[in-house]
Motif scaffolding. Structure first.
Motif, PDB file in Angstrom:
ATOM      1  N   PHE A   1      -0.995  -7.866   8.747  1.00 50.08           N
ATOM      2  CA  PHE A   1      -0.781  -7.698   7.310  1.00 50.08           C
ATOM      3  C   PHE A   1      -0.877  -9.026   6.574  1.00 50.08           C
ATOM      4  CE2 PHE A   1       0.904  -3.873   9.105  1.00 50.08           C
ATOM      5  CZ  PHE A   1       0.638  -2.895   8.167  1.00 50.08           C
ATOM      6  N   LEU A   2      -1.316  -8.940   5.324  1.00 55.06           N
ATOM      7  CA  LEU A   2      -1.475 -10.102   4.455  1.00 55.06           C
ATOM      8  C   LEU A   2      -0.575  -9.938   3.238  1.00 55.06           C
ATOM      9  CD1 LEU A   2      -5.388 -10.115   4.595  1.00 55.06           C
ATOM     10  CD2 LEU A   2      -3.831 -11.503   5.992  1.00 55.06           C
ATOM     11  N   GLY A   3      -0.589 -10.914   2.358  1.00 54.32           N
ATOM     12  CA  GLY A   3       0.160 -10.813   1.105  1.00 54.32           C
ATOM     13  C   GLY A   3       1.650 -10.671   1.336  1.00 54.32           C
ATOM     14  N   ASP A   4       2.266  -9.715   0.625  1.00 56.98           N
ATOM     15  CA  ASP A   4       3.714  -9.515   0.703  1.00 56.98           C
ATOM     16  C   ASP A   4       4.196  -9.035   2.075  1.00 56.98           C
ATOM     17  OD1 ASP A   4       3.931 -10.302  -1.920  1.00 56.98           O
ATOM     18  OD2 ASP A   4       4.177  -8.273  -2.723  1.00 56.98           O
ATOM     19  N   ASN A   5       3.267  -8.603   2.925  1.00 55.13           N
ATOM     20  CA  ASN A   5       3.623  -8.141   4.273  1.00 55.13           C
ATOM     21  C   ASN A   5       3.174  -9.114   5.358  1.00 55.13           C
ATOM     22  OD1 ASN A   5       4.929  -5.460   3.885  1.00 55.13           O
ATOM     23  ND2 ASN A   5       3.047  -5.115   2.741  1.00 55.13           N
ATOM     24  N   GLU A   6       2.771 -10.322   4.943  1.00 54.67           N
ATOM     25  CA  GLU A   6       2.310 -11.326   5.899  1.00 54.67           C
ATOM     26  C   GLU A   6       3.401 -11.622   6.927  1.00 54.67           C
ATOM     27  OE1 GLU A   6       0.291 -15.756   6.002  1.00 54.67           O
ATOM     28  OE2 GLU A   6       0.621 -14.760   4.087  1.00 54.67           O
ATOM     29  N   GLY A   7       2.975 -11.751   8.176  1.00 56.78           N
ATOM     30  CA  GLY A   7       3.908 -11.981   9.277  1.00 56.78           C
ATOM     31  C   GLY A   7       4.155 -10.732  10.103  1.00 56.78           C
ATOM     32  N   LEU A   8       3.817  -9.581   9.557  1.00 55.00           N
ATOM     33  CA  LEU A   8       3.982  -8.316  10.277  1.00 55.00           C
ATOM     34  C   LEU A   8       2.670  -7.955  10.969  1.00 55.00           C
ATOM     35  CD1 LEU A   8       5.724  -5.816  10.938  1.00 55.00           C
ATOM     36  CD2 LEU A   8       4.874  -4.799   8.813  1.00 55.00           C
ATOM     37  N   ILE A   9       2.753  -7.675  12.258  1.00 51.70           N
ATOM     38  CA  ILE A   9       1.596  -7.235  13.033  1.00 51.70           C
ATOM     39  C   ILE A   9       2.008  -5.982  13.789  1.00 51.70           C
ATOM     40  CG2 ILE A   9      -0.128  -7.843  14.764  1.00 51.70           C
ATOM     41  CD1 ILE A   9       0.521 -10.798  14.199  1.00 51.70           C
ATOM     42  N   VAL A  10       1.268  -4.896  13.573  1.00 50.09           N
ATOM     43  CA  VAL A  10       1.600  -3.594  14.147  1.00 50.09           C
ATOM     44  C   VAL A  10       0.371  -3.028  14.860  1.00 50.09           C
ATOM     45  CG1 VAL A  10       2.320  -1.232  13.610  1.00 50.09           C
ATOM     46  CG2 VAL A  10       3.315  -3.142  12.350  1.00 50.09           C
ATOM     47  N   ALA A  11       0.583  -2.451  16.031  1.00 47.47           N
ATOM     48  CA  ALA A  11      -0.487  -1.793  16.785  1.00 47.47           C
ATOM     49  C   ALA A  11      -0.231  -0.297  16.795  1.00 47.47           C
ATOM     50  CB  ALA A  11      -0.541  -2.321  18.212  1.00 47.47           C
ATOM     51  N   GLU A  12      -1.309   0.476  16.618  1.00 48.53           N
ATOM     52  CA  GLU A  12      -1.217   1.933  16.674  1.00 48.53           C
ATOM     53  C   GLU A  12      -2.218   2.443  17.692  1.00 48.53           C
ATOM     54  OE1 GLU A  12      -2.123   3.181  12.707  1.00 48.53           O
ATOM     55  OE2 GLU A  12      -0.137   2.669  11.954  1.00 48.53           O
TER      56      GLU A  12
ATOM     57  N   GLY B   1       7.944   6.385  14.267  1.00 52.54           N
ATOM     58  CA  GLY B   1       8.943   7.158  13.541  1.00 52.54           C
ATOM     59  C   GLY B   1       9.886   6.335  12.683  1.00 52.54           C
ATOM     60  N   GLN B   2       9.825   5.006  12.773  1.00 48.65           N
ATOM     61  CA  GLN B   2      10.664   4.163  11.917  1.00 48.65           C
ATOM     62  C   GLN B   2       9.954   4.006  10.568  1.00 48.65           C
ATOM     63  OE1 GLN B   2      12.306   0.608  13.706  1.00 48.65           O
ATOM     64  NE2 GLN B   2      12.183   1.526  15.736  1.00 48.65           N
ATOM     65  N   ILE B   3      10.490   4.658   9.577  1.00 54.56           N
ATOM     66  CA  ILE B   3       9.834   4.793   8.285  1.00 54.56           C
ATOM     67  C   ILE B   3       9.499   3.448   7.649  1.00 54.56           C
ATOM     68  CG2 ILE B   3      10.168   5.654   5.929  1.00 54.56           C
ATOM     69  CD1 ILE B   3      11.681   8.032   7.235  1.00 54.56           C
ATOM     70  N   LYS B   4      10.310   2.433   7.874  1.00 49.67           N
ATOM     71  CA  LYS B   4      10.040   1.146   7.221  1.00 49.67           C
ATOM     72  C   LYS B   4       8.708   0.545   7.636  1.00 49.67           C
ATOM     73  CE  LYS B   4      12.581  -2.062  10.251  1.00 49.67           C
ATOM     74  NZ  LYS B   4      13.679  -3.034  10.241  1.00 49.67           N
ATOM     75  N   TYR B   5       8.135   1.012   8.766  1.00 52.39           N
ATOM     76  CA  TYR B   5       6.841   0.516   9.229  1.00 52.39           C
ATOM     77  C   TYR B   5       5.656   1.346   8.722  1.00 52.39           C
ATOM     78  CZ  TYR B   5       9.431  -2.615  12.250  1.00 52.39           C
ATOM     79  OH  TYR B   5      10.269  -3.593  12.725  1.00 52.39           O
ATOM     80  N   TYR B   6       5.916   2.439   8.017  1.00 51.52           N
ATOM     81  CA  TYR B   6       4.833   3.217   7.427  1.00 51.52           C
ATOM     82  C   TYR B   6       4.206   2.381   6.309  1.00 51.52           C
ATOM     83  CZ  TYR B   6       6.443   7.631   9.591  1.00 51.52           C
ATOM     84  OH  TYR B   6       6.795   8.629  10.464  1.00 51.52           O
ATOM     85  N   ASN B   7       2.895   2.404   6.197  1.00 56.68           N
ATOM     86  CA  ASN B   7       2.221   1.643   5.152  1.00 56.68           C
ATOM     87  C   ASN B   7       2.699   2.052   3.763  1.00 56.68           C
ATOM     88  OD1 ASN B   7      -0.357  -0.128   6.140  1.00 56.68           O
ATOM     89  ND2 ASN B   7       0.169   1.470   7.607  1.00 56.68           N
ATOM     90  N   SER B   8       2.953   3.336   3.578  1.00 56.28           N
ATOM     91  CA  SER B   8       3.427   3.799   2.268  1.00 56.28           C
ATOM     92  C   SER B   8       4.775   3.168   1.933  1.00 56.28           C
ATOM     93  CB  SER B   8       3.531   5.327   2.241  1.00 56.28           C
ATOM     94  OG  SER B   8       4.396   5.791   3.248  1.00 56.28           O
ATOM     95  N   GLN B   9       5.593   2.946   2.918  1.00 56.49           N
ATOM     96  CA  GLN B   9       6.888   2.299   2.703  1.00 56.49           C
ATOM     97  C   GLN B   9       6.726   0.798   2.508  1.00 56.49           C
ATOM     98  OE1 GLN B   9       9.572   4.108   2.209  1.00 56.49           O
ATOM     99  NE2 GLN B   9      10.819   2.320   1.775  1.00 56.49           N
TER     100      GLN B   9
END
Length: 157
Positions: free
Chosen positions: A105-116, A138-146
């Protein structure tokens, strides 16, 4: 049209050496209701409109419908999206019969890296690379919409 997916944190950047592709994604949400989300995405020069239903209680499965739209339509729809637009670099890594999509992730979510990883059925077995960290399915805070509403930079560390 049921998507079965598991989501994990990533504990190193070793995936970059294994990636078969890398592409920039820009996406926003026209609707982030708990029963459904409507996403607009630019994936390179391709546009997409996606509708996702409510996840199952364990977060593994949900309805997903997607159609390709023009780059111009996607750019115009992104202007109508709820705050905040998500930007990320997606890497694809093939492992066995599966493909991991790793989002840096970039911008306001920089530092977060998620694998699906998408699966054909909920209890399907799959290989786990060494760079795969804790599962966050299932952890909602990791949903892109959240993440568009509560970006990673605002989380308490």
């Amino acid at each position: 049209m049921i998507e079965i997916e598991r989501k994990f944190l990533v504990n190193s950047t070793a995936y970059k050496n294994e990636a078969k592709s890398e592409i920039r994604l820009v996406q926003g949400f026209l609707n982030t209701h708990k029963e459904r989300t409507v996403r607009v995405r630019l994936k390179g020069v391709q546009g997409f409109l996606t509708v996702k239903g409510k996840s199952t209680d364990d977060g593994l499965s949900r309805f997903e419908w997607e159609t390709e739209i023009s780059k111009s339509d996607a750019e115009n729809l992104l202007k109508l999206c709820e705050p905040t637009i998500i930007e990320k670099i997606r890497y694809e890594v093939e492992l066995g019969t599966h493909i991991y999509e790793i989002d840096e992730f970039l911008g306001d979510n920089e530092g977060l890296i998620v694998a699906e990883i998408e699966l054909d059925f909920e209890n399907e077995t799959f290989e786990k690379p060494k760079w795969l960290g804790a599962e966050v399915t299932g952890q909602i805070k990791y949903y892109n919409s959240q993440l568009s509403k509560e970006p990673f930079k605002t989380w308490k560390k």
